[in-house]
Write an enzyme that holds these catalytic residues in place. Structure first.
Site, mmCIF file in Angstrom:
data_model
loop_
_atom_site.group_PDB
_atom_site.id
_atom_site.type_symbol
_atom_site.label_atom_id
_atom_site.label_comp_id
_atom_site.label_asym_id
_atom_site.label_seq_id
_atom_site.Cartn_x
_atom_site.Cartn_y
_atom_site.Cartn_z
ATOM 1 N N SER A 1 3.889 -2.169 10.293
ATOM 2 C CA SER A 1 5.562 -2.283 10.519
ATOM 3 C C SER A 1 6.077 -3.554 10.055
ATOM 4 C CB SER A 1 5.945 -1.968 12.136
ATOM 5 O OG SER A 1 5.223 -0.418 12.399
ATOM 6 N N GLU B 1 -6.629 4.719 7.964
ATOM 7 C CA GLU B 1 -6.380 6.263 7.756
ATOM 8 C C GLU B 1 -7.508 6.687 7.161
ATOM 9 O OE1 GLU B 1 -2.681 5.553 5.892
ATOM 10 O OE2 GLU B 1 -1.660 4.828 7.558
ATOM 11 N N GLU C 1 -5.125 -4.763 10.895
ATOM 12 C CA GLU C 1 -3.944 -3.924 10.943
ATOM 13 C C GLU C 1 -4.098 -3.211 12.254
ATOM 14 O OE1 GLU C 1 -2.082 -2.761 7.017
ATOM 15 O OE2 GLU C 1 -3.637 -1.196 7.728
ATOM 16 N N GLY D 1 3.139 1.884 10.984
ATOM 17 C CA GLY D 1 4.062 3.308 10.577
ATOM 18 C C GLY D 1 4.976 3.371 12.092
ATOM 19 N N LYS E 1 -0.133 4.156 -0.359
ATOM 20 C CA LYS E 1 -0.470 5.260 0.298
ATOM 21 C C LYS E 1 -0.387 6.738 -0.344
ATOM 22 C CE LYS E 1 -0.070 3.063 4.837
ATOM 23 N NZ LYS E 1 0.216 3.268 6.416
ATOM 24 N N HIS F 1 -9.392 0.928 4.956
ATOM 25 C CA HIS F 1 -7.947 1.413 5.899
ATOM 26 C C HIS F 1 -8.144 2.160 6.980
ATOM 27 C CE1 HIS F 1 -3.999 2.652 6.797
ATOM 28 N NE2 HIS F 1 -3.644 1.458 6.071
ATOM 29 N N ASN G 1 0.921 -1.204 0.157
ATOM 30 C CA ASN G 1 0.000 0.020 0.119
ATOM 31 C C ASN G 1 0.902 1.154 0.011
ATOM 32 O OD1 ASN G 1 -1.665 1.994 0.438
ATOM 33 N ND2 ASN G 1 -2.425 1.467 2.508
HETATM 34 O O1 G3H Z 1 -1.558 -0.641 4.700
HETATM 35 C C1 G3H Z 1 -0.480 -0.624 5.243
HETATM 36 C C2 G3H Z 1 -0.461 -0.518 6.734
HETATM 37 O O2 G3H Z 1 -1.118 0.581 6.972
HETATM 38 C C3 G3H Z 1 0.832 -0.489 7.138
HETATM 39 O O3 G3H Z 1 1.836 0.671 7.141
HETATM 40 P P1 G3H Z 1 3.333 0.237 7.646
HETATM 41 O O4 G3H Z 1 3.779 -0.981 6.948
HETATM 42 O O5 G3H Z 1 4.044 1.473 6.960
HETATM 43 O O6 G3H Z 1 3.298 0.359 9.013
#
Ligand code: G3H
Length: 250
Positions: A212, A99, A166, A172, A12, A97, A10
């Site tokens: 993460s 977010e 998640e 993150g 983002k 998601h 992803n």
């Molecule tokens: O969609 C992916 C997740 O929100 C994980 O993000 P991350 O791997 O940067 O922690």
């Protein structure tokens, strides 16, 4: 039950046209042996989906998007429908998601409608669930995830849907739950998915872990029972780290 592992990246709100070279580079490492063991998908921002189509096909990767509107078309300035994403070359779309739930106030009902729209358009939705730190500390993690599964999965969804667990506090941050916590949550989620969908589908649906995931911890997290792959954020932006995560399946 054999479920084909899925590692989805992803991106983002990251990536310009130059970033498409990373997808090409992912393909270099995605050899026949790894293709035989795991499916890889990249979900760039909407501006890059159509541009990434041919590159992803050549690289052997699947293509996804990060959100869709619940309607096929209409007066919704700035929104993009699942049909448009399908037309642009996507096969998957992430919905719900954390977010988007936080930044855009998306409710479980909104997420269910988006997942249903994705299915109507022929896309496989990757439906995200997960508790916040406060919810975990209050001992509510299981209840929150149960409610999200109950509220966000269309009741008639086929086994092609994907669920991503998640924990919000792991996204993150470099923090991850223990393998035992992941095992407990994924087993619980599978039972709740089966309760929601019935028909023996629960055993077929892939449940990804996200939060993460990096090359250094991928092997441990992805070997947990009921973890059928990963939804990778930061480590999916570059071919080296993304393929380092996928290498857990070598
Ligand atoms: O969609 C992916 C997740 O929100 C994980 O993000 P991350 O791997 O940067 O922690």
């Amino acid at each position: 039950m054999t479920r084909r592992p899925l590692v989805a990246g992803n991106w983002k709100m990251h990536g310009l046209r130059a970033s498409l070279a990373e997808i090409e580079a992912m393909g270099v490492d995605y050899d026949a042996a790894l293709r035989g063991r795991a499916e890889l998908v990249v979900c760039p921002p909407a501006t890059l989906v159509a541009l990434a189509r041919d590159i992803a096909v050549r690289a052997g990767l699947g293509l996804g998007a990060q959100d869709c509107h619940a309607e096929a078309s209409g007066a919704h300035t700035g929104d993009i429908s699942a049909e448009m994403l399908r037309d642009a070359g996507a096969a998957y779309v992430i919905v719900g998601h954390s977010e988007r739930r936080a930044d855009h106030g998306e409710t479980n009902a909104d997420v269910e409608a988006k997942a249903a729209a994705a299915l109507r358009a022929g896309l496989a939705p990757i439906i995200c669930v997960g508790e916040t730190r406060a919810e975990r500390e209050a001992g509510e993690a299981l209840a929150v995830v149960a409610a999200q599964i109950e509220g966000s999965l269309p009741s008639d969804a086929p086994a092609q849907i994907v669920v991503a667990y998640e924990p919000v506090w792991a996204i993150g941050t470099g923090l991850t739950p223990t393998p035992q916590d992941v095992a407990d949550m994924h087993a619980f989620a599978r039972a709740r998915i089966e309760a929601r969908l019935g028909g023996g589908k629960g055993a077929h649906i892939r449940i990804l872990y996200g939060g993460s995931v990096k090359p250094a911890n991928a092997r441990e997290l992805l070997s947990v029972p009921n973890v059928d792959g990963a939804l990778v954020g930061g480590a999916s932006l570059g071919a080296r780290d993304f393929m380092g995560v996928a290498a857990a399946y070598r």
